[in-house]
Write an enzyme that holds these catalytic residues in place. Structure first.
Site, PDB file in Angstrom:
ATOM      1  N   GLY A  16     117.255  39.052  62.696  1.00  0.00           N
ATOM      2  CA  GLY A  16     116.809  39.232  64.046  1.00  0.00           C
ATOM      3  C   GLY A  16     116.666  40.690  64.228  1.00  0.00           C
ATOM      4  N   GLY A  43     105.232  42.723  59.809  1.00  0.00           N
ATOM      5  CA  GLY A  43     106.650  42.395  60.046  1.00  0.00           C
ATOM      6  C   GLY A  43     107.000  40.885  59.631  1.00  0.00           C
ATOM      7  N   HIS A  99     120.526  31.801  63.077  1.00  0.00           N
ATOM      8  CA  HIS A  99     121.266  32.400  64.346  1.00  0.00           C
ATOM      9  C   HIS A  99     122.267  30.931  64.779  1.00  0.00           C
ATOM     10  CE1 HIS A  99     119.705  36.135  64.874  1.00  0.00           C
ATOM     11  NE2 HIS A  99     119.039  36.138  66.219  1.00  0.00           N
ATOM     12  N   CYS A 111     115.653  35.415  70.521  1.00  0.00           N
ATOM     13  CA  CYS A 111     115.794  34.162  69.681  1.00  0.00           C
ATOM     14  C   CYS A 111     117.177  33.471  69.625  1.00  0.00           C
ATOM     15  CB  CYS A 111     115.765  34.998  68.257  1.00  0.00           C
ATOM     16  SG  CYS A 111     116.612  36.550  67.956  1.00  0.00           S
ATOM     17  N   ARG A 153     101.954  53.195  58.857  1.00  0.00           N
ATOM     18  CA  ARG A 153     102.613  53.140  57.693  1.00  0.00           C
ATOM     19  C   ARG A 153     102.140  51.999  56.912  1.00  0.00           C
ATOM     20  NH1 ARG A 153     107.748  51.023  56.735  1.00  0.00           N
ATOM     21  NH2 ARG A 153     107.836  50.126  58.790  1.00  0.00           N
ATOM     22  N   GLN A 160     124.797  35.910  64.996  1.00  0.00           N
ATOM     23  CA  GLN A 160     123.513  36.337  64.704  1.00  0.00           C
ATOM     24  C   GLN A 160     123.364  36.642  63.392  1.00  0.00           C
ATOM     25  OE1 GLN A 160     123.051  37.609  69.264  1.00  0.00           O
ATOM     26  NE2 GLN A 160     121.595  38.060  68.076  1.00  0.00           N
ATOM     27  N   ARG A 213     126.540  40.273  65.760  1.00  0.00           N
ATOM     28  CA  ARG A 213     125.906  40.185  64.396  1.00  0.00           C
ATOM     29  C   ARG A 213     127.049  39.784  63.238  1.00  0.00           C
ATOM     30  NH1 ARG A 213     120.614  40.194  64.740  1.00  0.00           N
ATOM     31  NH2 ARG A 213     120.496  42.077  65.432  1.00  0.00           N
TER      32      ARG A 213
END
Lengths: 347, 347
Positions: free
Chosen positions: A164, A16, A246, A133, A43, A160, A239
């Site tokens: 995130g 990630g 952020h 975060c 995956r 944000q 967002r």
């Protein structure tokens, strides 16, 4: 940094965006690493990552992944994965650092920003949580005032970045933006609504009281980290179409009057915080400035003429670095200094 | 709408984004127009605009432009242009509606949102100001509660679209975004900083007290419109990469406790406001929804559990329509109904 012991580290969520940044930060800080293992879902298993001249093959996470040979397990996957694997890894002797919300409010689990409450590490029970975060930059910006003049109320609105929501969020903003410039509305499904050229006042799911989980996290986590159970926090989490930084507009009321010049000085002494605040030169931080940096950038510090105990300010940080991966590396460093990890720590 | 007299209307700033939207709204509302004249700076003079089957050639504005044959002059140019031309046009008998900040705080000039304080038109002295495009949606959202339970404090953070900076702002966001997607940072100069994938906590210039003029406008204009000189307002005004819809996160404290369900009902009765607020269905307004609409959209209405007198909410409106041009058309309609414009009005 002082020399650290070379620990055996496992990252769950190694494919990630936060997992990858974690490796980058280990490199930047020249953190000694004994052995590095990367786990992920089926995956991503089989793909490879270069780290210090070695090729690491990502393995699929399973309950058998935790065989007792880890000093540190960093969980950067789903809350579900954290709930499943954190106790297993902890029981096999690892110090678990969890980036999900699964354990943050658990009274047995310290919630740590090293610059603010490193001492809370001393009562860890094998699992340490790190804040959301959005919580980290707000607490970092306000703590230097709060420790002298306790916070009473915070009203905060966030701006944000899509990171995130992970690497898919970053790609979603790119593809949606390309479509929108050509006149097409094509929501990528990576946010609750189309995010290109938009602002979406929902991060995470709604709760019964019409707030979102993200908003509740900011309130509860701040109270826990600052050990201020009665602190009033009203958050609106939004967002916006930015990639990594952020930002947040914070209005904070303290018990006693606050002079903005003194607040600016206090904030400037805070490790991990950089004040960028020169109205005359039109200098203040923006998300583009924060991307790729570890500091929490703070500006627009000013009085509220109607309330002598209040100030307004603006804070920005990279959601993937100090908002996530950097803070984890700092927790490991701090735990090392305190002898709370690895052979001999009792773990 | 009831039938209106067909007035002789002049638009100063007829080539701008608000001027063009004004013509569009006259058309949408089928507002009778006696004669339409469009003025602009030398740069735009000579270009033509189609309106109801006629071709109108834009003329250069000069002191001689105001010869006494206007019923209404709509000024949508710079504050400087307003200060120069508003008194001239007023003295030659026109009702002047000014969209700049030049006269908003002048005690002789009403500052009008028709749904809120249309009665203030009665004491106009030839010039009527309309509020800043961020003030209008905030006041529209809070007024239905305030009139029953007076406001005490507002803490607001804005998410402002680039159209607030005119047509160049819209084009600037497009070109910057195209460059940024290709990995290039190319600020267009249309905002205080690069705006593509960024958030810029400065709209308009800074003042001595480290607030910006935009933030001070929101505070002062709100107090004037609501006739609430002691109302505390702390605003943080931020430009984000959206095109038309201005959004804002509002925290408002009232004298007496507020029940969010009752607040939602009160707001829903307000003309010009549409409540979009269903947390269960994840429904709330976003800037993309607001673009092209006249309504102020309000959602995310919720309690502040730490303060019974406070609620949080989210409001969005098209900065060029209800934030600017629509409000002007409504002022003309309202002045017409009250016999305050045109032949026989004493103007």
């Amino acid at each position: 940094m002082p020399t650290m012991n070379p620990y055996a580290i496992t990252v769950v969520g190694g494919a990630g965006i936060v997992g990858r940044e974690f490796l980058k930060i280990l490199d930047e800080r020249e953190t000694p690493v004994g052995r590095l293992r990367l786990l992920a879902t089926k995956r991503s298993a089989g793909s490879t990552v270069e780290f210090r001249g070695s090729t690491i093959t990502i393995e699929e996470t399973s309950p058998e992944s935790f065989a007792g040979d880890d000093d540190v397990v960093f969980l950067s996957a789903s809350g579900e994965a954290s709930r499943q694997y954190a106790p297993l890894a902890r029981d096999r002797g690892a110090l678990v650092i969890d980036d999900s919300s699964a354990f943050r409010m658990d009274p047995e689990v310290p919630l740590v920003i090293p610059e603010v409450n490193a001492d809370a590490l001393s009562w860890h029970n094998g699992i340490v949580s790190q804040p959301n975060c959005t919580t980290t930059p707000m607490v970092m910006a306000l703590y230097p005032i709060h420790r002298e003049n306790p916070l009473r109320r915070i009203v905060v609105s966030t701006y944000q970045a899509v990171a995130g929501a992970g690497g898919a969020g970053v790609e979603g903003l790119r593809t949606e933006t390309t479509a929108a410039l050509a006149g097409r509305h094509e929501p990528s499904g990576t946010q609750k609504r189309e995010i290109a050229f938009n602002a979406v006042p929902q991060v995470d799911d709604f709760r019964e009281d019409a707030s979102t989980k993200e908003e509740t996290k900011m309130a509860n986590e701040t109270r826990k980290i600052l050990d201020a159970p009665d602190l009033a926090v009203s958050a609106t989490c939004v967002r916006i179409p930015t990639f990594f930084g952020h930002a947040m507009a914070i209005w904070a009321e303290f018990e006693r009057p606050v002079d903005p010049a003194e607040a600016r000085e206090a904030i400037a002494t805070m490790p991990g915080v950089r004040v960028v605040d020169e109205p005359d030169g039109e200098r203040y931080p923006t998300p583009v400035d924060a991307a790729g940096n570890d500091d929490v950038l703070v500006g627009r510090i000013r009085a509220d003429s109607s309330c002598p105990g209040a100030i307004a300010l603006w804070a920005v940080t990279d959601s993937i670095r100090k908002g996530a991966a950097t803070n984890v590396v700092q927790i490991i460093e701090e735990a090392d200094q305190r002898g709370l990890v690895g052979p001999g720590s009792g773990r």
